[in-house]
Design a protein around this motif. Structure first.
Motif, PDB file in Angstrom:
ATOM      1  N   GLN A 207      48.671  -0.852 -12.912  1.00  0.00           N
ATOM      2  CA  GLN A 207      50.040  -0.376 -12.677  1.00  0.00           C
ATOM      3  C   GLN A 207      50.125   1.151 -12.605  1.00  0.00           C
TER       4      GLN A 207
ATOM      5  N   GLN B 249      50.147   3.254  -7.775  1.00  0.00           N
ATOM      6  CA  GLN B 249      51.323   3.694  -7.012  1.00  0.00           C
ATOM      7  C   GLN B 249      51.909   5.001  -7.539  1.00  0.00           C
ATOM      8  N   MET B 250      51.386   5.477  -8.701  1.00  0.00           N
ATOM      9  CA  MET B 250      51.947   6.704  -9.276  1.00  0.00           C
ATOM     10  C   MET B 250      51.111   7.942  -8.991  1.00  0.00           C
TER      11      MET B 250
ATOM     12  N   PHE C  15      48.837  -3.649  -9.147  1.00  0.00           N
ATOM     13  CA  PHE C  15      49.990  -2.839  -8.715  1.00  0.00           C
ATOM     14  C   PHE C  15      51.140  -3.777  -8.346  1.00  0.00           C
TER      15      PHE C  15
ATOM     16  N   LEU D  56      59.746  -3.502 -10.739  1.00  0.00           N
ATOM     17  CA  LEU D  56      60.054  -2.113 -10.356  1.00  0.00           C
ATOM     18  C   LEU D  56      61.418  -1.776 -10.951  1.00  0.00           C
TER      19      LEU D  56
ATOM     20  N   THR E  14      62.024   7.018 -10.598  1.00  0.00           N
ATOM     21  CA  THR E  14      60.773   6.271 -10.734  1.00  0.00           C
ATOM     22  C   THR E  14      59.575   7.220 -10.630  1.00  0.00           C
TER      23      THR E  14
ATOM     24  N   ASN F 266      56.910   6.026  -9.326  1.00  0.00           N
ATOM     25  CA  ASN F 266      56.156   5.428  -8.207  1.00  0.00           C
ATOM     26  C   ASN F 266      56.371   6.230  -6.938  1.00  0.00           C
TER      27      ASN F 266
ATOM     28  N   LEU G 241      54.103   3.321  -3.249  1.00  0.00           N
ATOM     29  CA  LEU G 241      54.183   1.861  -3.302  1.00  0.00           C
ATOM     30  C   LEU G 241      53.529   1.270  -2.062  1.00  0.00           C
TER      31      LEU G 241
END
Lengths: 395, 197
Positions: free
Chosen positions: B86, B89-90, B112, B135, B142, B144, B147
């Motif tokens: 997880q 995406q960051m 993810f 999400l 966020t 993220n 994504l």
């Protein structure tokens, strides 16, 4: 003439108590007194020179448990002493690591027996330039041999045996104290289970050595230094020693924190168009310099800065720090402060990389700085919380 | 010890006794689980000091690091597995980080949130960025920034010559149900991949 300013020590953020105090803070070890241990067996230094024996002055806090398994060794920094926590009789100034040592603090004296010696070569009471050389019957002065961090480790190992401690639960320290911890972990790996290395570096950079050299030059070029024989001459290299300390203090604070603390504030509100103290920062440095002269010996300062320069535990492992680290058995905690420019975070990460390459047990945190290098002495909540979390795992 | 379903699955992919690096290890729960259940020698990298401290409290080895600053401190093949849950995406450069994972590790594992999940598609079809259990934050708060969908990820792997060894997609109940198996990019809310060079 040195000008006294209105500034306390950069580290002092403790509440002041009256001299002769009897009510100590609940989280302090309270009234403490130093002890001394004599070691009369000859002690061969890394240089090959032999000391006929030596004395270590130290303090202890907390109680050693029945199986001797809860002992922690605290290693002090360049000009530190054995007085790490609590208060001496008649003094309202606590030890240098009062923020971290005491009941309920990271180095919790309810759980641990803490041993804090003064390093040989210094001037806090352990054998050093101010001690009498038995061969001559006079103070060693400049003839006192250069000692290394390795020598400190082995001198402290004698104290350990004297106190019937077979293995430290942890060895902890900041700055040069952190370097001493690293040397312990490499040299006597089975004598400690945990190692906390805070605001240190695996060796000095050329810039670090350069600062030390300027400090030494200031002392040695002071006419009152008399090639180190100032005591016999009844003089004292006050200017040189004060300049050396002023220089040190510049490196203990970050540019940011010095700016915040002093800015360009003028002492008298206007420029004097001369070389007396105009700016607050000048007053601060002069105060630090003059205060230091009262408590420190110039020969010791020369020697100790050399000890710092020589520190390089990787040297005997082909300059391979990871190879040196491969000897370590202790669980390690490495911590740095992000605006420390004396021993920057990058230097701690070099050590962390070596520990990782050596597949050792290590955790690392780069804390948000408040003042710079001196942060390791301060009450910074996140630092104390994380240090405490790691110390909870010390058994 | 209860572990998030995706972490539980991942831990089954990791050979007992191996050396594992967890990128963005959070509070260290996966590493503590791997250590206790599979004798894994693990290190975690984490940016948030609070999380690093929580990991240390669990007795896990955590190095305070910014993944965006790169993993140059780690040598080639120094780990059996490099895991990142997880967090793909960051990061600023997910593609480069995948390469880095397979430089320092022999095998990689990532999880993810699948942006192709039908609830995400529905939200976008309505003209909005999705806010779902997977999400939970709004577009403006966020972390993220990259994504992707199951298909996007697999395309990137193909382009980089990364071999996908295993894929599991979980639905919103963290189950690998039949719909998610048949149409992963539509019914999978969380995607788990195990890959190598």
């Amino acid at each position: 003439m040195l000008n006294f300013g209105a500034y306390g020590c950069a580290n002092a953020e403790h509440v002041g108590y009256n001299a002769g105090m009897t009510n100590y803070p609940a989280d302090s070890v309270g009234l403490v007194a130093p002890q001394a241990a004599n070691f009369n067996e000859p002690f061969t230094l890394e240089s090959g020179i032999q000391l006929p024996g030596f004395e270590l002055v130290y303090e202890t806090y907390g109680e050693l448990n029945a199986d001797g398994s809860n002992a922690i060794l605290v290693c002090h920094a360049l000009t530190g002493t054995h007085h790490a926590a609590g208060y001496h009789e008649g003094s309202d100034k606590p030890g240098w690591w009062e923020t971290c040592i005491g009941p309920g603090k990271p180095i919790d004296t309810n759980r641990f027996f803490v041993v804090s010696p003064n390093n040989i070569g210094g001037c806090g009471g352990s054998t050093g330039p101010l001690s009498v050389n038995p061969a001559t019957g006079k103070a060693w002065g400049p003839e006192f041999p250069i000692v290394t961090v390795k020598d400190w480790v082995h001198s402290q190992a004698r104290l350990m045996a004297h106190l019937n401690i077979s293995q430290w639960a942890a060895v902890v320290g900041g700055s040069l104290g952190g370097m001493t911890v690293l040397q312990w972990a490499i040299d006597l790996p089975d004598k400690l289970r945990h190692a906390a290395i805070i605001a240190a570096a695996p060796k000095l950079s050329a810039q670090n050595i350069a600062f030390n050299e300027v400090a030494r030059t200031a002392i040695r070029s002071d006419p009152a230094f008399c090639d180190g024989h100032y005591r016999e001459q009844g003089s004292k290299p006050q200017q040189g020693l004060a300049i050396a300390r002023m220089l040190g203090h510049i490196t203990y604070l970050s540019d940011d924190s010095m700016g915040k603390k002093f800015g360009r504030d003028l002492r008298d509100g206007k420029l004097s168009f001369g070389f007396d103290v105009d700016f607050e920062v000048e007053s601060y440095l002069r105060y630090q310099g003059s205060r230091f002269v009262d408590r420190f010996d110039a020969n010791s300062y020369l020697l100790l800065t050399r000890t710092l320069d020589y520190f390089d535990p990787a040297r005997e492992y082909g300059d391979d720090l990871a190879a040196a680290c491969r000897r370590i058995q202790a669980r390690c905690f490495v911590a740095s402060f992000n605006k420390d420019w004396r021993f920057s975070s990058k230097r701690s990460r070099e050590l962390v990389k070596a520990l990782l390459d050596a597949d050792r047990d290590v955790s690392y945190i780069d804390f948000e700085s408040r003042v710079g290098h001196d942060d390791f002495l301060l009450n910074i909540p996140q630092y104390l919380e994380s240090f405490n979390a790691w110390m909870e795992g010390v058994r | 010890m209860s572990l998030r379903a995706d972490l539980e699955l991942i831990s089954e992919w990791i050979t007992p006794g191996s050396r594992t690096l967890d990128l963005g290890c959070g509070d260290g729960s996966l590493l503590a689980h791997l250590r206790d259940q599979r004798q894994v020698n693990g290190y975690g990298l984490e940016l948030d000091v609070k999380h690093v401290t929580a990991g240390i409290r669990r007795g896990v080895k955590v190095i305070h690091t910014d993944l965006n600053a790169g993993l140059a401190d780690f040598d080639v093949d120094s780990f059996d597995y490099v895991v990142m849950t997880q967090a793909l995406q960051m990061v600023r450069h997910p593609d480069k980080l995948l390469d880095e994972m397979l430089r320092i590790g022999k095998e990689g594992i990532v999880t993810f949130p699948n942006f192709g999940y039908w609830k995400c598609r529905l939200a976008v079809a309505r003209g909005q960025m999705p806010v779902t259990p997977g999400l939970p934050n709004h577009w403006y708060n966020t972390d993220n920034i990259h994504l992707c969908t199951v298909r996007d990820f697999e395309n990137l792997c193909a382009q980089k010559g990364i071999k996908i060894l295993r894929r599991v997609v979980l639905d919103s109940n963290h189950q690998a149900d039949l719909r998610a198996k048949t149409l992963p990019n539509l019914f999978g809310e969380i995607a788990l991949y195990h890959f190598s060079r």
